[in-house]
Design an enzyme around this catalytic site. Structure first.
Site, short mmCIF file in Angstrom:
data_model
loop_
_atom_site.label_atom_id
_atom_site.label_comp_id
_atom_site.label_asym_id
_atom_site.label_seq_id
_atom_site.Cartn_x
_atom_site.Cartn_y
_atom_site.Cartn_z
N ILE A 1 1.08 -1.11 -0.07
CA ILE A 1 0.12 0.06 -0.15
C ILE A 1 0.96 1.15 0.06
CG2 ILE A 1 0.03 -0.31 2.42
CD1 ILE A 1 -3.03 1.14 2.31
N SER A 2 0.82 2.32 -0.98
CA SER A 2 1.68 3.39 -1.06
C SER A 2 1.62 4.09 0.29
CB SER A 2 0.98 4.17 -2.07
OG SER A 2 0.92 3.40 -3.30
N GLN A 3 2.54 4.79 0.49
CA GLN A 3 2.95 5.73 1.48
C GLN A 3 1.97 6.84 1.40
OE1 GLN A 3 6.47 7.93 0.72
NE2 GLN A 3 6.60 8.81 3.06
#
Ligand code: SAH
Length: 225
Positions: free
Chosen positions: A74-76
């Site tokens: 999951i992206s930052q």
């Protein structure tokens, strides 16, 4: 704009997933230069801890990427915020995301009231993301496919976000961008990716900005179950 999200009391709880840690994340994002109030509100509202495994929920409001299985992340939050800010600048209605993953970026876009289409090549991740959209009452249209072909049946899109990195821009996606639209995509080898922001003007000419270095998982071909 009001975040269109059905809120359950459990999303507002205290502790490691509650309002205080979320507010701290919002302060971090402001300190990193995110200033669009709509984006900050959407990130404050969408329960990121529900987009990761329960064992990682206590770390969901740290400004970091987290594993979601199948070697994906999951992206930052900062990167989600930066990409969302970039697409909101053109006042989009219809948005395509390539790389659904956990579903978090799509949920942030849907919470902003946008019409969201998202494509994921790993069936297992997509099924989990769909359950999350349903339980949060978010309307997101999704498809199990190789996103490098875009979603031609619903083109053109006002904005396209690619959340996995390719060595070069995918031309099919640029073709599915409406005049006046924006495409945000990480491009380059794992050792040196840049987040590119391409704006297609009313005449169809494309102007490119470099939003800085990023680190995304690779955009891969073919489908997986
Ligand atoms: N936007 C996601 C980030 C997920 S990481 C989130 O908010 O959680 C990138 C995702 O892109 C992974 O799930 C990966 O499986 C997917 N992906 C990689 N190549 C793809 C392709 N060609 N088509 C569709 N999805 C792809």
């Amino acid at each position: 704009m009001t975040a269109r999200l059905r809120l359950h009391s459990s999303h507002l709880g205290l502790g490691l997933t509650g309002q205080r840690v979320r507010d701290r994340l919002i302060e971090d994002l402001r300190a990193c230069g995110i200033c669009d109030g709509r984006v900050l509100d959407a990130i404050r509202t969408v329960p990121r801890h529900q987009f990761v495994d329960e064992a990682l929920a206590s770390r969901a409001y740290e400004n970091n990427a987290l594993p979601i299985g199948h070697g994906q992340t999951i992206s930052q939050p900062y990167v989600v915020a930066r990409m969302t800010e970039a697409v909101l600048r053109v006042q989009p209605a219809k948005v395509l995301e390539i790389g659904t993953g956990s579903g978090y970026q799509a949920a942030v876009l849907a919470a902003l009231g946008l019409e969201v289409f998202t494509v994921e090549r790993i069936g297992d991740l997509l099924r989990t993301a769909r359950k999350r959209f349903r339980s949060l009452g978010l309307h997101v249209r999704s498809r199990h496919d190789d996103g490098r072909i875009g979603w031609p049946e619903h083109a053109p899109f006002d904005a396209i976000l690619v959340t996995a990195a390719a060595p070069a821009l995918v031309s099919a996606l640029l073709e599915q961008l409406a005049p006046g639209g924006v495409l945000v995509a990480p491009v380059g080898p794992p050792s040196g990716q840049s987040l590119l922001c391409l704006h297609k003007d009313a005449q169809g000419e494309v102007h490119q900005d470099d939003l800085g270095p990023v680190s995304f998982v690779p955009l891969l071909s073919g489908l997986q179950d």
